[in-house]
Design a protein around this motif. Structure first.
Motif, PDB file in Angstrom:
ATOM      1  N   ALA A  14       0.968  -1.239  -0.116  1.00 55.11           N
ATOM      2  CA  ALA A  14      -0.009   0.133   0.010  1.00 55.11           C
ATOM      3  C   ALA A  14       0.834   1.240   0.118  1.00 55.11           C
ATOM      4  O   ALA A  14       0.578   2.282  -0.674  1.00 55.11           O
ATOM      5  N   GLY A  15       1.812   1.298   0.696  1.00 52.82           N
ATOM      6  CA  GLY A  15       2.867   2.517   0.771  1.00 52.82           C
ATOM      7  C   GLY A  15       3.482   2.576  -0.456  1.00 52.82           C
ATOM      8  O   GLY A  15       3.538   3.755  -1.096  1.00 52.82           O
ATOM      9  N   ALA A  16       3.784   1.528  -1.146  1.00 57.43           N
ATOM     10  CA  ALA A  16       4.496   1.668  -2.554  1.00 57.43           C
ATOM     11  C   ALA A  16       3.645   1.931  -3.616  1.00 57.43           C
ATOM     12  O   ALA A  16       4.075   3.070  -4.497  1.00 57.43           O
ATOM     13  N   LEU A  17       2.362   1.805  -3.546  1.00 60.37           N
ATOM     14  CA  LEU A  17       1.364   2.147  -4.460  1.00 60.37           C
ATOM     15  C   LEU A  17       0.980   3.576  -4.331  1.00 60.37           C
ATOM     16  O   LEU A  17       0.665   4.233  -5.078  1.00 60.37           O
ATOM     17  N   THR A  18       1.054   3.848  -2.915  1.00 56.48           N
ATOM     18  CA  THR A  18       0.742   5.468  -2.778  1.00 56.48           C
ATOM     19  C   THR A  18       1.742   6.289  -3.221  1.00 56.48           C
ATOM     20  O   THR A  18       1.604   7.353  -3.789  1.00 56.48           O
ATOM     21  N   VAL A  19       3.058   5.816  -3.112  1.00 55.08           N
ATOM     22  CA  VAL A  19       4.040   6.841  -3.639  1.00 55.08           C
ATOM     23  C   VAL A  19       4.271   6.645  -4.946  1.00 55.08           C
ATOM     24  O   VAL A  19       4.280   7.753  -5.558  1.00 55.08           O
ATOM     25  N   LEU A  20       3.808   5.616  -5.764  1.00 62.81           N
ATOM     26  CA  LEU A  20       3.553   5.438  -7.327  1.00 62.81           C
ATOM     27  C   LEU A  20       2.431   6.351  -7.658  1.00 62.81           C
ATOM     28  O   LEU A  20       2.682   7.384  -8.730  1.00 62.81           O
ATOM     29  N   GLY A  21       1.547   6.570  -6.825  1.00 61.57           N
ATOM     30  CA  GLY A  21       0.160   7.518  -7.412  1.00 61.57           C
ATOM     31  C   GLY A  21       0.717   8.807  -7.220  1.00 61.57           C
ATOM     32  O   GLY A  21       0.271   9.636  -8.108  1.00 61.57           O
ATOM     33  N   LEU A  22       1.298   9.042  -5.909  1.00 62.15           N
ATOM     34  CA  LEU A  22       1.736  10.710  -5.910  1.00 62.15           C
ATOM     35  C   LEU A  22       2.760  11.008  -6.938  1.00 62.15           C
ATOM     36  O   LEU A  22       2.789  12.174  -7.580  1.00 62.15           O
TER      37      LEU A  22
END
Length: 141
Positions: A14-22
């Protein structure tokens, strides 16, 4: 030996996907800003809007490509498969397929995910997008 728990794996994902989304949102915002800057620069550097011919015909050279826009005629466009009322937009003598949206904005077959306020800005964006490539007719070659 340390084992990763399912909760830790989901949290890391979830953290990695959040970073990619940002990162994607930031890149999109930067791209939108740069496109706006390019449009403003092009409008400032275009000089005269071209040579206005008879009955509102526009003829200009933009980034080495010739753009010609003739007003709508009573006949059908593009081999008869579109209704009348659309201007004929040509780049280097080849017709660029254009459509007007219900809100009055314009799109083309070259830039169909981006809307433009008028056929001239649409044609200039198509020239930039083509990057020197020839415009291919709608029916193929």
């Amino acid at each position: 030996m340390n084992k990763i728990t399912r909760r830790q794996a989901l949290g890391t994902t979830a953290g990695a996907l959040t970073v990619l989304g940002l990162a994607g949102a930031t890149a999109y915002a930067a791209d939108t800003d740069s496109r706006a800057a390019i449009s403003a620069r092009d409008a400032a550097n275009a000089g005269p809007a071209g040579t206005a011919g008879t009955a509102g015909t526009l003829d200009e050279v933009y980034q080495g490509r010739r753009i010609q826009i003739t007003p709508a005629t009573g006949g059908a466009h593009h081999g008869g498969h579109h209704s009348a009322g659309l201007p004929a937009v040509r780049i280097d003598g080849r017709e660029l397929h254009v459509m007007q949206n219900a809100d009055g904005t314009w799109i083309s077959v070259v830039n169909h995910y981006e809307t433009f306020s008028d056929p001239l800005s649409l044609a200039r964006a198509a020239v930039r997008e083509l990057q020197g490539a020839a415009l291919v007719p709608m029916g193929g070659m």
